[in-house]
Design an enzyme around this catalytic site. Structure first.
Site, PDB file in Angstrom:
ATOM      1  N   PRO A   2       0.827  -1.219   0.000  1.00  5.84           N
ATOM      2  CA  PRO A   2       0.000   0.000   0.000  1.00  5.84           C
ATOM      3  C   PRO A   2       0.853   1.257   0.000  1.00  5.84           C
ATOM      4  O   PRO A   2       1.859   1.340   0.706  1.00  5.84           O
ATOM      5  CB  PRO A   2      -0.802  -0.132   1.297  1.00  5.84           C
ATOM      6  CG  PRO A   2      -0.847  -1.594   1.567  1.00  5.84           C
ATOM      7  CD  PRO A   2       0.468  -2.131   1.092  1.00  5.84           C
ATOM      8  N   GLU A   3       0.445   2.222  -0.813  1.00  6.51           N
ATOM      9  CA  GLU A   3       1.141   3.500  -0.889  1.00  6.51           C
ATOM     10  C   GLU A   3       0.281   4.554  -0.199  1.00  6.51           C
ATOM     11  O   GLU A   3      -0.733   4.241   0.415  1.00  6.51           O
ATOM     12  CB  GLU A   3       1.433   3.844  -2.349  1.00  6.51           C
ATOM     13  CG  GLU A   3       2.304   2.792  -3.035  1.00  6.51           C
ATOM     14  CD  GLU A   3       2.628   3.126  -4.488  1.00  6.51           C
ATOM     15  OE1 GLU A   3       2.572   4.317  -4.858  1.00  6.51           O
ATOM     16  OE2 GLU A   3       2.935   2.199  -5.255  1.00  6.51           O
ATOM     17  N   HIS A 100      -5.144 -15.244  10.696  1.00 14.78           N
ATOM     18  CA  HIS A 100      -4.187 -14.131  10.626  1.00 14.78           C
ATOM     19  C   HIS A 100      -4.710 -12.839  11.251  1.00 14.78           C
ATOM     20  O   HIS A 100      -4.230 -11.762  10.932  1.00 14.78           O
ATOM     21  CB  HIS A 100      -3.771 -13.900   9.175  1.00 14.78           C
ATOM     22  CG  HIS A 100      -3.155 -15.114   8.538  1.00 14.78           C
ATOM     23  ND1 HIS A 100      -1.959 -15.637   8.961  1.00 14.78           N
ATOM     24  CD2 HIS A 100      -3.595 -15.916   7.525  1.00 14.78           C
ATOM     25  CE1 HIS A 100      -1.658 -16.693   8.226  1.00 14.78           C
ATOM     26  NE2 HIS A 100      -2.635 -16.887   7.358  1.00 14.78           N
ATOM     27  N   ARG A 119       0.882 -12.238   5.583  1.00 12.67           N
ATOM     28  CA  ARG A 119       2.331 -12.375   5.367  1.00 12.67           C
ATOM     29  C   ARG A 119       3.157 -11.833   6.528  1.00 12.67           C
ATOM     30  O   ARG A 119       4.379 -12.036   6.573  1.00 12.67           O
ATOM     31  CB  ARG A 119       2.731 -11.645   4.077  1.00 12.67           C
ATOM     32  CG  ARG A 119       1.969 -12.154   2.853  1.00 12.67           C
ATOM     33  CD  ARG A 119       2.459 -11.469   1.595  1.00 12.67           C
ATOM     34  NE  ARG A 119       1.551 -11.705   0.482  1.00 12.67           N
ATOM     35  CZ  ARG A 119       1.740 -11.258  -0.749  1.00 12.67           C
ATOM     36  NH1 ARG A 119       2.817 -10.534  -1.025  1.00 12.67           N
ATOM     37  NH2 ARG A 119       0.871 -11.495  -1.701  1.00 12.67           N
ATOM     38  N   ARG A 162      21.582  15.621  -8.681  1.00 13.12           N
ATOM     39  CA  ARG A 162      21.384  14.184  -8.446  1.00 13.12           C
ATOM     40  C   ARG A 162      21.641  13.389  -9.731  1.00 13.12           C
ATOM     41  O   ARG A 162      21.076  13.697 -10.774  1.00 13.12           O
ATOM     42  CB  ARG A 162      19.958  13.912  -7.971  1.00 13.12           C
ATOM     43  CG  ARG A 162      19.620  14.539  -6.633  1.00 13.12           C
ATOM     44  CD  ARG A 162      19.892  13.569  -5.523  1.00 13.12           C
ATOM     45  NE  ARG A 162      19.550  14.141  -4.228  1.00 13.12           N
ATOM     46  CZ  ARG A 162      19.438  13.423  -3.120  1.00 13.12           C
ATOM     47  NH1 ARG A 162      19.618  12.121  -3.161  1.00 13.12           N
ATOM     48  NH2 ARG A 162      19.155  13.997  -1.968  1.00 13.12           N
TER      49      ARG A 162
END
Length: 283
Positions: A2-3, A100, A119, A162
């Site tokens: 997830p972002e 879980h 997980r 950069r």
């Protein structure tokens, strides 16, 4: 994983159920997730009133009346699911416990918040609210892309000189917090910038143009409830829908969506992650 939009979607789903409500009991079913859980976590949470829910980068911060903050990271498959309460148009009864279900928060009034993580790449910790910004998970993070501190001047300064690819630079959480692979791919497509371009070689004008694009992509994703690719669910159990609006992510071999462009979307691997782009539109 997830972002920012997915985490923000979950935070907004939890907020009306948890804020200003007491945790009647906290059930901790194992000693660790990705890392060990806090000592006496159940006792430290039980009886605490939630005074606010915030998000920092990809973390949910649950501020408690007693002066501690519960930090939550969803990891790759973690879900914060609500039952026993009306959430928007949905009301879910308490489901049978699952294998879980690692942390369960029973709220006064009957709502239940279940952290399910098959997980176990998720994480939780407790820290003093007054010191949470210096927590090892948060210290050193760059500005929030939807906040005022993330400005065009900031991005120009941080990218100057950069030599890394622009894709890698935007994924650097010290430059800007919360961006992940999906939304960087989508941003670079809209900005017309090739993901392998050297960050410091991009003109200042084009760097400045990325700031409103980043915000637009994130706001659209949040409005759509995030992107559900594998495991992500909103707090009410529903899927996010932004994946139906992807311009490039996951569209390898498909025709570019830009009008009159017939090029096929390509995929390259950068630092072990897939980057999707249009070879004609992105330079």
């Amino acid at each position: 994983m997830p972002e920012l939009p997915e985490v923000e979607t979950v935070r907004r789903g939890l907020e009306p159920v948890m804020t200003d409500t007491v945790i009647e009991s906290a059930q901790v079913n194992r000693p660790d997730l990705r890392w060990p859980l806090p000592v006496n976590m159940s006792e430290r949470l039980t009886g605490q009133r939630v005074v606010g829910l915030r998000r920092r980068s990809k973390y949910i911060l649950c501020d408690l009346e007693g002066g501690e903050t519960l930090l939550i990271h969803l990891g790759m498959s973690g879900r914060m699911l609500i039952s026993g309460a009306q959430v928007g148009a949905f009301a879910h009864p308490h489901p049978a416990p699952e294998k879980h279900d690692h942390v369960v928060l029973n709220m006064v009034g009957g709502a239940r918040i279940t952290f399910n993580d098959a997980r176990r790449f998720g994480a939780m910790d407790l820290a003093q609210t007054s010191e949470v910004d210096s927590h090892k998970w948060l210290a050193g993070l760059g500005p929030e892309p939807l906040g005022n501190a993330f400005s065009e001047d900031h991005l120009v300064a941080r990218l100057k000189g950069r030599k890394m690819p622009i894709k890698s630079a935007l994924l650097d959480q010290k430059i800007v917090a919360g961006l992940g692979n999906i939304y960087v791919c989508e941003t670079l497509y809209r900005a017309g910038i090739h993901p392998a371009r050297q960050a410091g070689a991009i003109s200042e004008r084009r760097v400045r143009s990325m700031v409103p694009i980043i915000r637009q992509v994130l706001e659209e994703a949040i409005a759509a409830g995030g992107s559900s690719l594998r495991d992500f669910r909103q707090a009410d159990g529903e899927l996010g829908y932004f994946q139906h609006n992807f311009d490039v992510y996951g569209r390898e071999g498909m025709t570019c969506k830009t009008q009159e462009c017939q090029a096929e979307i390509r995929r390259i691997v950068q630092s072990g992650r897939s980057s999707f782009y249009c070879p004609a539109c992105q330079r």
